[in-house]
Write an enzyme that holds these catalytic residues in place. Structure first.
Site, mmCIF file in Angstrom:
data_model
loop_
_atom_site.group_PDB
_atom_site.id
_atom_site.type_symbol
_atom_site.label_atom_id
_atom_site.label_comp_id
_atom_site.label_asym_id
_atom_site.label_seq_id
_atom_site.Cartn_x
_atom_site.Cartn_y
_atom_site.Cartn_z
ATOM 1 N N HIS A 1 67.696 0.120 151.597
ATOM 2 C CA HIS A 1 69.004 0.709 151.273
ATOM 3 C C HIS A 1 69.902 0.970 152.474
ATOM 4 C CE1 HIS A 1 67.122 4.461 152.650
ATOM 5 N NE2 HIS A 1 68.342 4.905 152.814
HETATM 6 C C1 UD1 Z 1 72.834 8.102 152.220
HETATM 7 C C2 UD1 Z 1 72.717 8.502 153.688
HETATM 8 C C3 UD1 Z 1 71.500 7.819 154.294
HETATM 9 C C4 UD1 Z 1 70.247 8.096 153.489
HETATM 10 C C5 UD1 Z 1 70.487 7.756 152.021
HETATM 11 C C6 UD1 Z 1 69.289 8.198 151.237
HETATM 12 C C7 UD1 Z 1 74.856 8.885 154.848
HETATM 13 C C8 UD1 Z 1 75.835 8.324 155.794
HETATM 14 N N1 UD1 Z 1 73.878 8.031 154.436
HETATM 15 O O1 UD1 Z 1 73.042 6.704 152.169
HETATM 16 O O2 UD1 Z 1 71.299 8.332 155.607
HETATM 17 O O3 UD1 Z 1 69.208 7.313 153.986
HETATM 18 O O4 UD1 Z 1 71.644 8.455 151.542
HETATM 19 O O5 UD1 Z 1 69.176 7.613 150.011
HETATM 20 O O6 UD1 Z 1 74.933 10.022 154.482
HETATM 21 N N2 UD1 Z 1 75.386 5.695 144.590
HETATM 22 C C9 UD1 Z 1 75.251 5.798 143.239
HETATM 23 N N3 UD1 Z 1 74.707 6.931 142.725
HETATM 24 C C10 UD1 Z 1 74.288 7.961 143.491
HETATM 25 C C11 UD1 Z 1 74.443 7.866 144.867
HETATM 26 C C12 UD1 Z 1 74.989 6.713 145.420
HETATM 27 O O7 UD1 Z 1 75.620 4.898 142.495
HETATM 28 O O8 UD1 Z 1 73.795 8.974 142.938
HETATM 29 C C13 UD1 Z 1 75.940 4.436 145.167
HETATM 30 C C14 UD1 Z 1 77.461 4.467 145.300
HETATM 31 O O9 UD1 Z 1 77.941 3.206 144.995
HETATM 32 C C15 UD1 Z 1 77.650 4.759 146.781
HETATM 33 C C16 UD1 Z 1 76.450 4.085 147.409
HETATM 34 O O10 UD1 Z 1 75.407 4.245 146.462
HETATM 35 O O11 UD1 Z 1 78.863 4.252 147.282
HETATM 36 C C17 UD1 Z 1 76.044 4.670 148.734
HETATM 37 O O12 UD1 Z 1 75.854 6.102 148.621
HETATM 38 P P1 UD1 Z 1 76.077 7.047 149.895
HETATM 39 O O13 UD1 Z 1 75.628 8.410 149.593
HETATM 40 O O14 UD1 Z 1 77.429 6.872 150.467
HETATM 41 O O15 UD1 Z 1 75.131 6.409 150.982
HETATM 42 P P2 UD1 Z 1 73.602 6.018 150.870
HETATM 43 O O16 UD1 Z 1 73.487 4.558 151.105
HETATM 44 O O17 UD1 Z 1 73.015 6.582 149.638
HETATM 45 N N1 UDP Z 2 62.117 8.409 147.391
HETATM 46 C C1 UDP Z 2 61.915 8.715 146.047
HETATM 47 N N2 UDP Z 2 62.146 7.734 145.127
HETATM 48 C C2 UDP Z 2 62.538 6.477 145.486
HETATM 49 C C3 UDP Z 2 62.717 6.182 146.861
HETATM 50 C C4 UDP Z 2 62.512 7.179 147.792
HETATM 51 O O1 UDP Z 2 61.544 9.830 145.696
HETATM 52 O O2 UDP Z 2 62.715 5.632 144.599
HETATM 53 C C5 UDP Z 2 61.884 9.477 148.366
HETATM 54 C C6 UDP Z 2 60.845 9.130 149.390
HETATM 55 O O3 UDP Z 2 59.549 9.420 148.899
HETATM 56 C C7 UDP Z 2 61.253 10.006 150.562
HETATM 57 C C8 UDP Z 2 62.753 10.054 150.443
HETATM 58 O O4 UDP Z 2 63.061 9.665 149.109
HETATM 59 O O5 UDP Z 2 60.733 11.300 150.412
HETATM 60 C C9 UDP Z 2 63.388 9.119 151.408
HETATM 61 O O6 UDP Z 2 64.716 9.019 151.118
HETATM 62 P P1 UDP Z 2 65.560 7.706 151.345
HETATM 63 O O7 UDP Z 2 64.686 6.530 151.541
HETATM 64 O O8 UDP Z 2 66.549 7.655 150.267
HETATM 65 O O9 UDP Z 2 66.353 8.066 152.689
HETATM 66 P P2 UDP Z 2 65.985 8.103 154.217
HETATM 67 O O10 UDP Z 2 64.684 8.763 154.410
HETATM 68 O O11 UDP Z 2 65.993 6.686 154.696
HETATM 69 O O12 UDP Z 2 67.123 8.845 154.815
#
Ligand code: UD1
Ligand code: UDP
Length: 374
Positions: free
Chosen positions: A212
């Site tokens: 992601h």
């Molecule tokens: C964010 C964090 C990243 C973390 C990740 C965990 C920042 C800059 N990035 O990235 O560090 O690893 O969360 O998962 O804060 N979306 C949905 N539904 C949701 C949430 C997101 O559809 O509930 C989609 C939207 O299209 C959105 C995209 O995911 O634009 C990205 O979401 P965003 O929170 O901006 O960044 P992440 O890639 O989730």
């Molecule tokens: N995680 C979860 N379900 C998923 C993928 C990840 O519960 O389908 C949990 C995972 O076990 C870990 C956390 O989400 O505890 C990590 O978050 P993510 O990978 O979204 O972000 P990052 O750690 O890269 O910031």
């Protein structure tokens, strides 16, 4: 002395890291009734399986403030969060704000608090990838430099901060908060989760993958490079991918979700309990997630990290984590196949004893008590 803490969360990893802190605060409240906290959810993540599920499973109380900011470009999302968090801080006047991890929600809480002279405790301070093009690196750097209490998970985190000029007496190495979370929920997960049955999986007979990171999902060509490798590996190994909405949206936009789903078992994002069980039972984990890399080690499952480097270098040194920059499909496939043949890593305990959250809460109380007296 009354102590009122504010905790800011917004994205999936924030919720998971907040859970042990809230458990520790609740424990302290039994003797120290004057300790209270309130919870702000920025709404950065909002799908049921990206947010609510963690509150339910991990016993996190309903947020006192739900800002419902949602998705958006960095500036807009962060700006709106700061504006709304500031309004709440002005009204609630907490003694300290707890900012967790490295998301935009982390930075927003820190910026809003700093301008109001509210001290900040940063949980998971000091991690560096030494690349300011990575959005999380910007969030970590700024949050660290605004914080009064820096809770580093590792010795390397401490070294990084001292090199950047932080004072030794502001940096505390109590262990990794995600280790606390795993220890707290592992047994419950094993009892409650039915994920293996539901997905038709058996121990050591599948590879768990998650992708992601912005760097791997900003352009479809980069994502294809990675997923084409999973297709190659799937000729001999079952691959299961709980898909992040960002990744799913990109595949749908390019009409590729069905194509990859024919080779990879794609599921919705999993709850934390199911994820722990999947990580424990996978033969290998392939991921670009910071948190999943570490959980792989907690569950003693080898890991391939699809990124240029990692902040969790201890795991590379112990032989559990294998850094594979995802530059070509062939390169990724070769490395996955090589790691599948390798022996597991060595024993080690670089992330503390699983009581980091309790020590952090204790330190926050000591800090605020001393501040009150001075
Ligand atoms: C964010 C964090 C990243 C973390 C990740 C965990 C920042 C800059 N990035 O990235 O560090 O690893 O969360 O998962 O804060 N979306 C949905 N539904 C949701 C949430 C997101 O559809 O509930 C989609 C939207 O299209 C959105 C995209 O995911 O634009 C990205 O979401 P965003 O929170 O901006 O960044 P992440 O890639 O989730
Ligand atoms: N995680 C979860 N379900 C998923 C993928 C990840 O519960 O389908 C949990 C995972 O076990 C870990 C956390 O989400 O505890 C990590 O978050 P993510 O990978 O979204 O972000 P990052 O750690 O890269 O910031």
């Amino acid at each position: 002395m009354k102590i009122k803490l504010c905790i800011v969360v917004g994205a999936r990893p924030n919720f998971i890291k907040a859970a042990p802190i809230i458990t520790a605060i609740k424990k302290y409240r039994k003797e120290y009734k004057e300790l209270t906290f309130f919870l702000i959810h920025t709404g950065q993540h909002y799908d049921e399986n990206m947010s609510d599920v963690f509150f339910k499973e991990m016993g996190i109380p309903k947020p006192d403030f739900q800002l419902s900011i949602g998705s958006g470009n960095h500036g807009k999302q962060t700006g709106e969060m700061i504006e709304k968090i500031e309004e709440i801080l002005l009204k609630e006047k907490p003694d300290l704000l707890v900012s967790i991890g490295d998301t935009n929600s982390t930075l927003s809480g820190a910026l809003a608090a700093a301008k109001l002279h509210i001290p900040i405790a940063h949980v998971e301070a000091g991690l560096r990838l030494f690349n300011k093009n990575i959005p999380e690196e910007v969030n970590r750097l700024l949050t660290d430099h605004l914080s009064a209490l820096l809770f580093v998970p590792t010795k390397l985190g401490k070294d990084n901060l001292l090199k950047e000029g932080m004072k030794n007496n502001t940096v505390f190495q109590y262990g990794d908060i995600m280790y606390d979370a795993t220890l707290q929920f592992d047994k419950v997960a094993e009892k409650k989760s039915k994920v293996l049955k539901t997905l038709g999986l058996k121990k050591d007979e599948f590879i768990l993958v998650t992708v992601h990171r912005a760097e791997n999902t900003a352009h479809i060509d980069q994502l294809k490079t990675i997923l084409d490798s999973f297709v190659e590996v799937s000729a001999n190994h079952k691959i299961v991918m709980p898909i992040h909405p960002r990744t799913k949206n990109l595949l749908k936009e390019h009409n590729l979700l069905d194509h990859y789903s024919a080779h990879i078992q794609v599921t919705d994002p999993l709850g934390y309990m199911d994820m722990l069980v999947m990580e424990k039972n996978a033969r290998l984990i392939v991921t670009d997630s910071g948190g999943v890399q570490k959980e792989a080690f907690f569950q003693q499952t080898p890991c391939v990290t699809l990124f240029e480097n990692t902040a969790w270098v201890e795991l590379v040194d112990l032989g559990w984590n294998n850094i594979v920059p995802p530059k070509s499909t062939k390169f990724i496939t070769k490395n996955i196949m090589d790691v599948l043949k390798k022996k597991k890593g060595k024993a080690g305990s670089p992330y503390g004893k699983g009581n980091a959250a309790e020590l952090m809460v204790e330190r926050i109380i000591t800090f605020l008590t001393a501040k009150h007296k001075s």
